[in-house]
Design an enzyme around this catalytic site. Sequence first.
Site, PDB file in Angstrom:
ATOM      1  CD  GLU A 109      -2.509  -0.778   2.561  1.00 51.13           C
ATOM      2  OE1 GLU A 109      -1.947  -0.386   3.144  1.00 51.13           O
ATOM      3  OE2 GLU A 109      -3.180  -1.444   3.512  1.00 51.13           O
ATOM      4  CE  LYS A 111       5.475   5.053   7.031  1.00 55.91           C
ATOM      5  NZ  LYS A 111       4.737   6.422   7.669  1.00 55.91           N
ATOM      6  CG  ASP A 113       4.237  12.619   5.218  1.00 54.50           C
ATOM      7  OD1 ASP A 113       4.172  12.138   6.252  1.00 54.50           O
ATOM      8  OD2 ASP A 113       4.997  12.905   4.782  1.00 54.50           O
ATOM      9  CE1 TYR A 220      -3.249   3.248   8.612  1.00 48.33           C
ATOM     10  CE2 TYR A 220      -3.319   4.767   7.018  1.00 48.33           C
ATOM     11  CZ  TYR A 220      -3.023   4.154   8.465  1.00 48.33           C
ATOM     12  OH  TYR A 220      -2.756   5.437   9.417  1.00 48.33           O
ATOM     13  CE  LYS A 307       8.882   7.134   6.576  1.00 51.57           C
ATOM     14  NZ  LYS A 307       9.307   7.846   7.599  1.00 51.57           N
ATOM     15  CB  CYS A 401      13.543  44.036  16.286  1.00 53.88           C
ATOM     16  SG  CYS A 401      13.523  44.485  14.251  1.00 53.88           S
ATOM     17  CB  CYS A 404      13.092  48.634  15.542  1.00 55.21           C
ATOM     18  SG  CYS A 404      13.189  47.368  16.546  1.00 55.21           S
ATOM     19  CB  CYS A 419       9.843  43.179  15.571  1.00 53.89           C
ATOM     20  SG  CYS A 419      10.276  44.375  16.145  1.00 53.89           S
ATOM     21  CB  CYS A 425      10.214  47.548  13.891  1.00 56.32           C
ATOM     22  SG  CYS A 425      10.597  46.643  12.932  1.00 56.32           S
TER      23      CYS A 425
HETATM   24  S1  IVH Z   1      -0.503  -0.018   9.067  1.00 58.24           S
HETATM   25  C1  IVH Z   1      -0.136  -2.208  12.932  1.00 58.24           C
HETATM   26  N1  IVH Z   1      -0.527   1.799   6.661  1.00 58.24           N
HETATM   27  O1  IVH Z   1       2.297   5.412   8.825  1.00 58.24           O
HETATM   28  C2  IVH Z   1      -0.328  -0.694  11.345  1.00 58.24           C
HETATM   29  N2  IVH Z   1       0.146   3.094   8.626  1.00 58.24           N
HETATM   30  O2  IVH Z   1       4.871   4.029  10.890  1.00 58.24           O
HETATM   31  C3  IVH Z   1      -0.511   0.442  11.475  1.00 58.24           C
HETATM   32  N3  IVH Z   1       0.773   5.238   7.613  1.00 58.24           N
HETATM   33  O3  IVH Z   1       0.891   4.637  11.964  1.00 58.24           O
HETATM   34  C4  IVH Z   1      -0.337   1.105  10.581  1.00 58.24           C
HETATM   35  N4  IVH Z   1      -0.209   4.660   5.608  1.00 58.24           N
HETATM   36  O4  IVH Z   1       0.071   6.911  10.549  1.00 58.24           O
HETATM   37  C5  IVH Z   1      -0.446   1.553   7.783  1.00 58.24           C
HETATM   38  N5  IVH Z   1      -1.067   2.264   4.579  1.00 58.24           N
HETATM   39  C6  IVH Z   1      -0.604   2.745   5.879  1.00 58.24           C
HETATM   40  C7  IVH Z   1      -0.045   4.057   6.014  1.00 58.24           C
HETATM   41  C8  IVH Z   1       0.191   4.310   7.542  1.00 58.24           C
HETATM   42  C9  IVH Z   1       0.036   6.303   6.383  1.00 58.24           C
HETATM   43  C10 IVH Z   1       0.792   5.260   9.441  1.00 58.24           C
HETATM   44  C11 IVH Z   1       0.011   5.723  10.138  1.00 58.24           C
HETATM   45  C12 IVH Z   1       1.189   4.882  11.375  1.00 58.24           C
HETATM   46  C13 IVH Z   1       2.563   5.241  10.429  1.00 58.24           C
HETATM   47  C14 IVH Z   1       3.171   4.159  10.520  1.00 58.24           C
END
Ligand code: IVH
Length: 675
Positions: A109, A111, A113, A220, A307, A401, A404, A419, A425
């Site tokens: 999936e 991730k 942000d 998710y 990541k 500052c 000034c 400031c 100023c």
């Molecule tokens: S699963 C026990 N799926 O990443 C596993 N997390 O570092 C639960 N996050 O706290 C997390 N996308 O805020 C999962 N597709 C995804 C995600 C995801 C973002 C974030 C989430 C979590 C953090 C974990």
Amino acid sequence: MIKDQIETLRRELEQHNYNYYVLSAPTISDIEFDLKLKELQKLEDENPEFFDPHSPTQRVGSDITGAFKQVSHVYPMLSLGNTYSESEVQDFYDRVRRGLNEDFELVCELKYDGTSISLTYENGVLLRAVTRGDGDKGDDVTNNVKTIRSIPLRLHGNYPPSFEIRGEILMPWSVFDALNREREEQEEPLFANPRNAASGTLKLQNSKMVASRKLDGYFYHLLGDNLPSNTHTGNLDEARSWGFKISDAIKICKSIEDVFQFIHYWDVERKNLPVATDGIVLKVNSLAQQRSLGFTAKSPRWAISYKFQAESALTRLNSVSFQVGRTGAVTPVANLDPVLLSGTTVKRASLHNADIIEGLDLHIGDMVFVEKGGEIIPKITAVDKDARIMIGDKVQFIKKCPECGADLIRFEGEAAHYCPNENACPPQIKGKIEHFVSRKAMNIDGLGSETVNLLYQNDLLHNIADIYELKIPDLIRLERMGTKSAYNIQAGFEKSKEVPFERVVFSLGIRFVGETIAKKLAYAFKTIEALEKATLEELVSVDEIGERIAQSVVLYFKDPINIDTVTRLKSVGLQMSLSEEKLQSHGTALSGLSIVISGTFSRHSRDEYKTLIERNGGKNVGSVSSKTSFILAGENMGPEKLKKAESLGVKLVDENTFLDMIIAVVPSEDEVENS
Ligand code: IVH
């Protein structure tokens, strides 16, 4: 009977919300939706016995404030182990294979942000929304989450009686960019990225403001005792059918090659997504296999994150400068050895605020990593401490500052330093004058920043009210100023006396009072005297005026220097009250609507219609999109627009119908020009 009517409307509106915010496929126009919502609101107001906290009318939020209640998580909210290389992903895969010793599927999936959230549903309605907090307990932000349109308040289909669903609250890039542009205009500190903006928004004490920030939610992870499927993807498919926004960027992988393919594809393609992602999450699909792998103290053994690498470059920090803006906000800026990053040369990076500088433990001469990571301004993410041969001076946030010498202040709960020496100023004085004469304010041509600077240095200009005391000879004496330009500027002063009251309020440069807020204040208080006397309570009772703005207005009018400035401006003849015509013509019939004007009209000009839309609370936008409420359509509308409107189901409204919808006092020519 009434009850049935209310319930039918609620169901209908829920479906439309879902079509719009989850499926991105609306079947009615915004204006029709709005009319239905208003109808429901009216029925609910008239029949309070049928109140329901999950009604679509409850998504607008309220400005009631109060600290959040802390709630314990039934299942702790764990984090994920991070990996940064394909070989670490391979290691995870091998660990899982050894741990299970049987065939398994991995789900890939994106991730997301943002900031994580856990929702509890009971009998198909949203009961609670809690932030991650420390993993064991978090803040109850239910009222704020309810304002997020893509999150279902009530489910459909075959859902279990009780379950939790976890996901990410996100601020889409488009919303983030617009918010930061607005903050830049107000000289408020910018959000560094959509994640901070989303979590900051979710923690606001005013859910009305949360509603206006247009957050989104992607889900998710389903948890509970009676889940419908014994696989992760099976459960997500079910959750999708109950109304949740579940990403389609999910792939069941049977081999590590499949996983790498997913990673490579999304590392590029994610740049086209509407929201920020920072990696991939890999999860074992079978829940039985998840249980058998179990958890370590901090994270599951059945899942890991990979990541994406942000593009970064290493360069030297030469110095830090501190810039003071029009409102006194002090911004630290890093001056760097020029370095190439994602195709552009970077010489400067924002350091945002004192906390960030402290967190980095920055010293002059340090080799620092700069990243662009999709954000607007490059930022310093880390210091290469191993590269320190000689350690330079520690970077300290200044106490006084730089312009000034006044002691800087920091408002409670804010990261920025200010400031406070507003009226003495130099950059603040000059900035206020430049703002005052700018196009959207008093629109005095010919007074650019260089001229303002010269006038200031020649002791002719210290305050916005001094402008009207400038005489032709004062101007002509300036370097590079011709007689003709001087007369033009003088004419600009005279013309500015016609500028309407709402723009005069904006021109004063009151902190946090931008164009829109100035209009709201002008229409709510009608005269400068009333605005001067307005109390905090009176100010916050105006739509969209929060405590922070209210406080700033009160503070402004407490200062005798400001009162004197306003008095002088009044005596030279600036508009200090709402025009008679506007007193009568301001309406809210179009509030919240985005309207496109197309074609030619017979009753009024296009510009007049533009002003009428704004006067009645609407927004005039240039191009047709799914967000367009309706098109004000004249004769000979462009074929492209017509086609687009048809394909998106956007309604056309002719000019007669439109004029019936609003309070149509036709604006004067001058107002049209100035709006
Ligand atoms: S699963 C026990 N799926 O990443 C596993 N997390 O570092 C639960 N996050 O706290 C997390 N996308 O805020 C999962 N597709 C995804 C995600 C995801 C973002 C974030 C989430 C979590 C953090 C974990």
